[in-house]
Design a protein around this motif. Sequence first.
Motif, PDB file in Angstrom:
ATOM      1  N   MET A   1     -45.347  25.289 -40.992  1.00 33.85           N
ATOM      2  CA  MET A   1     -44.297  26.042 -40.222  1.00 33.85           C
ATOM      3  C   MET A   1     -43.113  25.589 -39.676  1.00 33.85           C
ATOM      4  O   MET A   1     -41.946  25.630 -39.598  1.00 33.85           O
ATOM      5  N   VAL A   2     -43.494  23.873 -39.500  1.00 41.13           N
ATOM      6  CA  VAL A   2     -42.057  23.329 -39.310  1.00 41.13           C
ATOM      7  C   VAL A   2     -41.085  23.016 -40.507  1.00 41.13           C
ATOM      8  O   VAL A   2     -39.953  23.313 -40.203  1.00 41.13           O
ATOM      9  N   MET A   3     -41.527  23.109 -41.549  1.00 36.21           N
ATOM     10  CA  MET A   3     -40.597  23.256 -42.697  1.00 36.21           C
ATOM     11  C   MET A   3     -40.007  24.552 -42.760  1.00 36.21           C
ATOM     12  O   MET A   3     -38.679  24.589 -42.912  1.00 36.21           O
ATOM     13  N   PHE A   4     -40.803  25.604 -42.312  1.00 35.29           N
ATOM     14  CA  PHE A   4     -40.115  27.159 -42.362  1.00 35.29           C
ATOM     15  C   PHE A   4     -39.029  27.034 -41.467  1.00 35.29           C
ATOM     16  O   PHE A   4     -37.940  27.650 -41.455  1.00 35.29           O
ATOM     17  N   LEU A   5     -39.449  26.474 -40.083  1.00 33.95           N
ATOM     18  CA  LEU A   5     -38.498  26.613 -39.132  1.00 33.95           C
ATOM     19  C   LEU A   5     -37.106  25.712 -39.481  1.00 33.95           C
ATOM     20  O   LEU A   5     -36.143  25.948 -39.068  1.00 33.95           O
ATOM     21  N   PHE A   6     -37.308  24.613 -40.039  1.00 35.47           N
ATOM     22  CA  PHE A   6     -36.231  23.955 -40.575  1.00 35.47           C
ATOM     23  C   PHE A   6     -35.344  24.731 -41.565  1.00 35.47           C
ATOM     24  O   PHE A   6     -34.121  24.518 -41.424  1.00 35.47           O
ATOM     25  N   VAL A   7     -35.940  25.164 -42.370  1.00 35.14           N
ATOM     26  CA  VAL A   7     -35.247  26.055 -43.481  1.00 35.14           C
ATOM     27  C   VAL A   7     -34.333  27.011 -42.594  1.00 35.14           C
ATOM     28  O   VAL A   7     -33.201  27.303 -43.004  1.00 35.14           O
ATOM     29  N   ILE A   8     -35.068  27.996 -41.833  1.00 36.52           N
ATOM     30  CA  ILE A   8     -34.518  28.824 -40.928  1.00 36.52           C
ATOM     31  C   ILE A   8     -33.113  28.316 -40.161  1.00 36.52           C
ATOM     32  O   ILE A   8     -32.135  28.805 -40.295  1.00 36.52           O
ATOM     33  N   ALA A   9     -33.430  27.158 -39.647  1.00 35.29           N
ATOM     34  CA  ALA A   9     -32.399  26.436 -38.940  1.00 35.29           C
ATOM     35  C   ALA A   9     -31.184  25.930 -39.766  1.00 35.29           C
ATOM     36  O   ALA A   9     -30.142  26.099 -39.596  1.00 35.29           O
ATOM     37  N   TYR A  10     -31.624  25.576 -41.022  1.00 37.14           N
ATOM     38  CA  TYR A  10     -30.474  25.233 -41.870  1.00 37.14           C
ATOM     39  C   TYR A  10     -29.755  26.348 -42.646  1.00 37.14           C
ATOM     40  O   TYR A  10     -28.588  26.102 -42.673  1.00 37.14           O
ATOM     41  N   LEU A  11     -30.471  27.391 -42.614  1.00 39.42           N
ATOM     42  CA  LEU A  11     -29.844  28.635 -43.142  1.00 39.42           C
ATOM     43  C   LEU A  11     -28.968  29.313 -42.059  1.00 39.42           C
ATOM     44  O   LEU A  11     -27.916  30.087 -42.294  1.00 39.42           O
ATOM     45  N   GLY A  12     -29.292  29.091 -40.723  1.00 40.91           N
ATOM     46  CA  GLY A  12     -28.642  29.558 -39.612  1.00 40.91           C
ATOM     47  C   GLY A  12     -28.298  31.124 -40.019  1.00 40.91           C
ATOM     48  O   GLY A  12     -29.445  31.817 -40.267  1.00 40.91           O
ATOM     49  N   GLY A  13     -27.481  31.750 -39.461  1.00 40.96           N
ATOM     50  CA  GLY A  13     -27.077  32.965 -39.579  1.00 40.96           C
ATOM     51  C   GLY A  13     -27.032  33.709 -41.011  1.00 40.96           C
ATOM     52  O   GLY A  13     -27.064  35.023 -40.914  1.00 40.96           O
TER      53      GLY A  13
END
Lengths: 492, 195
Positions: B77-89
């Motif tokens: 899940m940390v990785m998921f959150l990183f990816v989401i943060a990386y992709l942003g909007g």
Amino acid sequence: MITTPHVDWFALSPTLALLAVAASALLAAVLVPGPLRKPVSATVTFAGFVGSFAAAAVLYAHSADAHGALTGSLMRDRWGALAQLILAGAGALAVLVSYGERTKEHVSEYYALLAAAGAGMIFLAQASSLLTIFLGVEWFSIALYILCAIDIDRASRLEAGLKYLITGSFGSAFLLFGSALVYGATGTLRLDLIGRAVADRGLSDDPLLVVGLAMMLVGLAFKMSVAPFHQWTPDVYQGAPTPISGFMGAATKAVAFVLTIRILQTAFAQDAHLWTVLLAVLAVASLVIGNLAALVQTDVKRILAYSSVSHAGFMLMAVAADSALGGRAVLYYLIPYSAMSIGAFAVVAARERELGHDVSADDLAGYGWERPVLGVALWIFMLGFAGFPLTGGFIGKFYAFSAAYRHGWLWLVIIGAAATAVSLWYYLGIVRQLFLRSSAGAAGSTGTPSAPPRDALLQIAVVACVAITVASFFAVQPLIDLAKHAAGSLPF
Amino acid sequence: MSLLAVTAVGNVLVWAVWVLAVATCIGTGLLVVTRTNPFHSALALIGNLGSLAVLYLLLSSEFVAAAQVLVYAGAVMVMFLFVIAYLGGKADAPWIGGRTWHQAASAVAGLAILVNVLVAIGMAAGGSLKHEAQLDQVFGSPSEIGRLFLTDHLLAFEVTSIVLLIAAVGGVVLGSHARRSEAEDAAALAAGEQV
């Protein structure tokens, strides 16, 4: 109180040599000053592959009686040791071919990952439990994914790395799922115990086991780049750094075949009536798709990639024969094939460095006259791929055909012969470009007036590959004897 | 209090925990697919995975429960959150852009799992799933798994660390390169730098 098992360090030595080298090369990335980084890490890695080769040779000599090591996770036998010799040799040649390629970024890391990939393959050659097999496959695959994409700024590299990662993970997932089903059916992870459980409890038609076996074979087929699981092969071979393409073509294929035979003969001997037919079908598919697709390619690396698919078909014929002769044939086949694969990609790499872009068949026009050593070498590799006498490719194909024939599959031999005839078109097409076309007309703007100086190490590697290709024809008896002793350690 | 009463209280407690875990599981599962903000979906997924871990505990598979929390609810899940943060909007919600074959495929997969569960329940009710497995009491317990890691699967245990190390090195190698623009890249190529 837990008593940990006895560790057979000697059996692990070929792997450990390369792991030590991978760590040293990584340290060199930090500790060695810039200009020295490349020579130091390349030398260390080369020494590691040579050391691993030597360790595997000693291991071969001292493993006449096959036995499990480390509670059956590994098998210490001549089958694994001979495969390790091939793999270590391929790695050492790949280091030589790579030397002229990398200049600035990630030089030490490149060699560290190459050594790590080699270590994973060499480990996998001995692996004999479903757990170590899966870990070994992931070990070398992850290193190769990164090596493909290491120049991540170039779109083609990134594409190759991503494609390989996705299709490779897909294949690994099949392997893992299949392993889980086989474990569920038999209750053990060790290949020899699986074989015994299947025989003792009459599980050979158990649906769980059969589905598990089929899924494992699909996973392995991805690694062997057998049609129809080959789609990644041309794209990845084309996009990856050329020395890595050569290394993948030789070593990945070698370890995948060696592993597949070990799994099938040790664990699934009772299911031979199923997998021999399946593998024969896959062999036909590889021969047909590989050869026909190669006819229409223009990029040399793609031609070589499809040629590797078709060679997977030839080797699969021998695996499908389910005999000691077939096992011997594959081991022998892998020796000249690995040399030819690395050598051919090395020549392409040399041309690529002169041109600064991908090499199409037209770019080779007249190259045989410009660079006689590389030209003649590529000529010999093409003849070897096609299976001409005076190269090991001839005897390799002969052995594969005779294994299929001995099994009673004359039709498979006929298809193999037809595929060989088709393959002449594109193999000889390259030779025609090399010697019978003038470079002036075709090359024009891509001529090489300011060609870089000859890469001595690459030439040494190419000459060594030629030597292996030709010597394996003349020294066939000693090599067959080696392969015979190696095949003797599996329960054919 | 008699032993019977203690058992009864224990049973009630198990049921209460079960109801709570199941409700959380379904509720967070719905949240995952209905939230438009991918960050919220990811947070709901953590709750979903956590409640699954509770269900595993109730089935007395402690190791699977712990692995579920550590690996899925933690690392993945940390990785998921990183990816989401990386992709942003930049990431669209999956249902934007009309029906796709993904939706059909998910519906088929969901139906297949539903049928699977119904068949299993039906078989259990019909009594055809009553084979007692021949397993030791210790099978799957954390101590037994730990013992296997240090005995039968010692090599696999050690090799896992090597595989992870190589993946980590790869991550660093791919992540730590000097970014160049396309134009610079082409210029470098023309200057024969790759050579």
